[in-house]
Structure formats: C-alpha cells, structure tokens
Design an enzyme around this catalytic site. Structure first.
Site, PDB file in Angstrom:
ATOM      1  CG  ASP A   1      -2.096   0.909   1.140  1.00 44.65           C
ATOM      2  OD1 ASP A   1      -1.925   2.083   0.718  1.00 44.65           O
ATOM      3  OD2 ASP A   1      -3.197   0.468   1.480  1.00 44.65           O
TER       4      ASP A   1
ATOM      5  CG  ASP B   1      -9.959  -2.443  -0.193  1.00 45.76           C
ATOM      6  OD1 ASP B   1     -10.900  -1.826  -0.727  1.00 45.76           O
ATOM      7  OD2 ASP B   1      -9.786  -2.465   1.038  1.00 45.76           O
TER       8      ASP B   1
ATOM      9  CB  CYS C   1     -16.602   1.118  -0.377  1.00 46.04           C
ATOM     10  SG  CYS C   1     -15.461   2.483  -0.098  1.00 46.04           S
TER      11      CYS C   1
END
Length: 167
Positions: free
Chosen positions: A16, A55, A108
């Site tokens: 990340d 993600d 999301c």
C-alpha cells in the site's frame, strides 16, 4: 481475515502507498499470529501469486449511510480522477498474478466510472482477462456477474466487486 482463510501454510502479501496503514496491519497481524508479508509501496517484481485483491481507493459513496456528511465534503473532481488510479492498480496487480489466477477488484462506491467502466477498460487493455461470476448468493450479483450490494437492498454499505481470471 485473508490470513485466516489461507491458513498456516499460506501467505498473504500486502502492499500500500499508505505506509502507516501497513504498520497498523503489521501490528494486527502480529497479534493474530497471521502470516502476512508486508512489502511497502510495491511487492517485488518477481512475486507471482494465485490470488490478488485490489481494494481500490475510491470516492467512498457506498459509505454515505455511515457518514452522510460526506455528500457535502466530496469533491466531484475526485470521482473523475479515480478511474485512472484504479485501472493502474489493476494493471499492477496483474503483473503479480500467476497464470490461471484470479484478481478481485473491489470498491465501496456506486459510480459506473469507478466500477463497470474500470472493468471494461481493464478487459480492453488486457485481452487475456475474462470476468467470472464469484461463488456468492446470486441475489448479490448484477446481470453481468458483478457483485453489487447497497444499503437499500442489503442493509450494508455499498460495495462493488469483479473477479477476473487470466488464462
């Protein structure tokens, strides 16, 4: 959660650009005795894995139920800037995906630009990919086989997911 799924014989690799997030993961993994290899901003070029989870950073519109004030704070330019970042992450993930492996792309948010359009662009850029239907309750899938959940129909935040395989 992923470390629990793969069990003691498996490995979870994490990367990340948000290094403090990785440090929090390192702490949680140690407390859970989970086998998580943390690579920093990017895994080694030579790494090949059977499964990749992206993600993706997104506009987070799917979380409005829990944070309704976001609707007044969101910058419309954010939505238009996200797809290029998301597609770059899919491409980066594919560099580490072993032949026959699966890549999951998840957000999301509800926007077509960040969801279906990114999937379409990935398929166009990578003709060796195909989308497969995940093994979940069919009521959670749209007509194209993408996972789509939302507060109105599922009592959850809004999420999107697509599963790719590469031959």
């Amino acid at each position: 959660q992923l470390a629990a799924i793969v069990g003691p014989q498996g490995k979870v690799h994490a990367s990340d650009v948000d290094l403090p997030r990785l440090e929090r993961l390192r702490t949680r993994a140690a407390k859970a005795n989970a086998r998580v290899l943390i690579h920093g901003k990017a895994p080694p070029d030579s790494l090949r894995v059977p499964r990749v989870l992206i993600d993706a950073p997104c506009s987070e519109l799917g979380a409005l139920r829990r944070g309704p004030d976001l609707r007044w704070r969101i910058d419309p330019a954010l939505v238009s800037s996200m797809p290029s970042v998301q597609l770059a992450l899919v491409s980066a993930g594919l560099r580490h995906l072993a032949p026959g492996g699966r890549l999951v792309y998840a957000t999301c948010t509800f926007t077509r630009e960040e969801n279906e359009a990114v999937v379409e662009a990935a398929l166009e850029a990578h003709p060796e990919l195909r989308v497969i239907r995940p093994s979940v309750d069919p009521a959670l899938l749209d007509s194209l086989g993408f996972l789509q959940v939302d507060p109105l129909h599922h009592g959850t935040d809004g999420f999107f997911g697509a599963v790719f395989t590469r031959d």
